[in-house]
Design an enzyme around this catalytic site. Sequence first.
Site, short mmCIF file in Angstrom:
data_model
loop_
_atom_site.label_atom_id
_atom_site.label_comp_id
_atom_site.label_asym_id
_atom_site.label_seq_id
_atom_site.Cartn_x
_atom_site.Cartn_y
_atom_site.Cartn_z
N GLY A 249 0.75 -1.25 0.00
CA GLY A 249 0.00 0.00 0.00
C GLY A 249 0.78 1.29 0.00
N GLU A 294 3.85 -6.76 1.65
CA GLU A 294 3.52 -7.04 0.26
C GLU A 294 3.48 -5.79 -0.61
OE1 GLU A 294 0.43 -10.66 1.39
OE2 GLU A 294 -0.33 -8.65 0.99
N PRO A 295 4.60 -5.11 -0.76
CA PRO A 295 4.59 -3.92 -1.62
C PRO A 295 4.52 -4.30 -3.10
CG PRO A 295 6.81 -4.33 -0.80
CD PRO A 295 5.93 -5.39 -0.19
N ARG A 297 3.00 -1.59 -5.90
CA ARG A 297 3.14 -0.31 -6.60
C ARG A 297 4.49 0.36 -6.32
NH1 ARG A 297 -1.44 2.82 -7.81
NH2 ARG A 297 -2.58 1.70 -6.20
N ARG A 334 -6.47 3.43 -15.89
CA ARG A 334 -6.58 3.97 -14.53
C ARG A 334 -7.29 5.32 -14.46
NH1 ARG A 334 -2.88 5.04 -11.41
NH2 ARG A 334 -3.79 4.23 -9.50
N TYR A 338 -10.35 5.33 -12.05
CA TYR A 338 -10.17 6.05 -10.78
C TYR A 338 -9.92 7.55 -10.94
CZ TYR A 338 -8.30 1.26 -10.03
OH TYR A 338 -8.07 -0.09 -10.03
N CYS A 365 -12.83 3.62 -29.16
CA CYS A 365 -14.10 4.17 -29.61
C CYS A 365 -14.96 4.47 -28.38
CB CYS A 365 -14.77 3.14 -30.48
SG CYS A 365 -15.46 3.87 -31.92
N GLU A 366 -14.57 5.46 -27.63
CA GLU A 366 -15.24 5.73 -26.36
C GLU A 366 -14.78 7.10 -25.87
OE1 GLU A 366 -15.67 2.31 -24.08
OE2 GLU A 366 -15.70 3.34 -22.18
N TYR A 394 0.06 -1.57 -12.26
CA TYR A 394 -1.38 -1.58 -12.58
C TYR A 394 -1.70 -0.93 -13.93
CZ TYR A 394 -1.39 -2.77 -7.65
OH TYR A 394 -1.12 -3.37 -6.45
N1 LLP Z 1 -1.48 -7.13 -0.80
C1 LLP Z 1 -2.79 -7.23 -1.07
C2 LLP Z 1 -3.58 -8.24 -0.37
C3 LLP Z 1 -3.40 -6.39 -2.00
O1 LLP Z 1 -4.70 -6.49 -2.23
C4 LLP Z 1 -2.60 -5.44 -2.68
C5 LLP Z 1 -3.20 -4.56 -3.69
C6 LLP Z 1 -1.23 -5.37 -2.40
C7 LLP Z 1 -0.71 -6.23 -1.44
C8 LLP Z 1 -0.29 -4.41 -3.07
O2 LLP Z 1 -0.60 -3.09 -2.79
P1 LLP Z 1 0.36 -1.92 -3.34
O3 LLP Z 1 1.66 -1.99 -2.61
O4 LLP Z 1 0.55 -2.17 -4.80
O5 LLP Z 1 -0.39 -0.70 -3.08
N2 LLP Z 1 -5.68 -1.42 -9.43
C9 LLP Z 1 -5.51 -0.43 -8.39
C10 LLP Z 1 -4.75 -0.98 -7.21
C11 LLP Z 1 -5.41 -2.16 -6.59
C12 LLP Z 1 -4.62 -2.70 -5.46
C13 LLP Z 1 -5.11 -4.03 -5.09
N3 LLP Z 1 -4.40 -4.67 -4.04
C14 LLP Z 1 -4.80 0.78 -8.97
O6 LLP Z 1 -4.53 0.79 -10.17
O7 LLP Z 1 -4.54 1.73 -8.26
#
Ligand code: LLP
Length: 442
Positions: A249, A294-295, A297, A334, A338, A365-366, A394
């Site tokens: 996150g 669990e990084p 992004r 994205r 979002y 086409c949108e 993503y």
């Molecule tokens: N662990 C779990 C259980 C998760 O659901 C996620 C992301 C992560 C780790 C990794 O999170 P990060 O470090 O990448 O923030 N599609 C959306 C993001 C969805 C994230 C889903 N879960 C976007 O484009 O912003």
Amino acid sequence: MNTRDTLKINAAGHLEIGGADCTELAKRFHTPLYVFDEAYIRKMMALYRDTINEEYDGHGLVLYASKAFSCKAMYEIAKQEGIGVDVVSGGELYTALSVGFPAEKIYLHGNNKLPYELREALDAKIGGIVVDAYTEADALDREAQERGMVQDVLIRVNPGVEAHTHAFVQTATPDSKFGFSAADGAALAMTRHILTKKHLRLRGFHCHIGSQIFEKQSFVLAAEKMCAFMEKVKAETGFEADTLDLGGGFGIWYTDEDAKLPVDGYKGYLSALISALKSECAARGLKKPYLLIEPGRSIVGEAGITLYTVGAIKELPGIRKYLAVDGGMFDNPRYCLYQSKYTAVLANRALEQPTERVAIAGKCCESGDLIGVDFNLPKAKEGDLIAVLSTGAYNYSMASNYNRNMIPPAVLVKDGKARYIVMPQSYEDLVRNDVVPVDLEK
Ligand code: LLP
């Protein structure tokens, strides 16, 4: 532009990534093109890995959340850096295993893992499965029994922490399809349930409070709430967790509205989390759990850019100017999903000052097919090269073949040298699975 050393502008006024001139990349690989800086990815993986080693006695493991960008090369890099991965589907698991990723360092997530995905995970003997449903727990126990094995599991807990981010990517608010609430007894009930299962070995708990989060305090609060929950579980069931997974996150830079952390800034996030965890455990008389994070992004997001070529330009007087590019929502959905904001650079004239505010439109086409609406750029013309920054996470992983556009290839750059990590699609690829039933052919 971002402050990390991924991107530079060279003497010719061209944008460079990982030492490669973007105009050269565009000539050689064509556009649209995803480009990733290998050194940046490795640096981020190593930073998290080393912080756990230095500040938590190595009693933990970084899991790259591969949903951010999943392809064979990413699992290979994670393997080489000695970290683990989190996967959320049979497809991600298959891709990881296809490069010989050590199964014991793979963790499987998902709020509705399918029966075949559970079987594949058991057969591969992966390190852990994060249970998120009663049906899943029962199916796993049954399948593990059939295989004469005991599977290590964690339970996904919703700690009820609200993180300040886009509502759609918040996952630990009270109304969530993920996890079991720590507050209302649901997580405790699930714990009791798993403890009755002979073929599941409960190792501990998992939480993930959302994505693109900058407030350190949110992570600290989540760690505190999870420790309070672990203490309660211990008191009520006698079970003491030996593993705690605090999810991913950490936020990244997309535009100057976001914080620009130096790479070491991410060490700060993890350090804050580790010190909160240590003091909470000490205060509550809990043993120091094996720490998983669990990084996704933050490892790959700023490592990647997308290169596009400007095509049609349309000025709507008094409304806005559209630059249409050869990509769009099929390579980056994205903004559509979002309203995410990005920064764009005119990569072939990167030293020129921005003079106008434009929308970058895709070719689908949108009407809503936009990369964004408020980019500051020098006056662009047809054939100019646009780089959209921070597209490493993503984008490719959420790409589609909408309108039967081809998903762009991806190249990995190191010391100025670029090589494919995802090959270009062809028209044949697009029709590969199409079938015209015989009785339709008249
Ligand atoms: N662990 C779990 C259980 C998760 O659901 C996620 C992301 C992560 C780790 C990794 O999170 P990060 O470090 O990448 O923030 N599609 C959306 C993001 C969805 C994230 C889903 N879960 C976007 O484009 O912003």
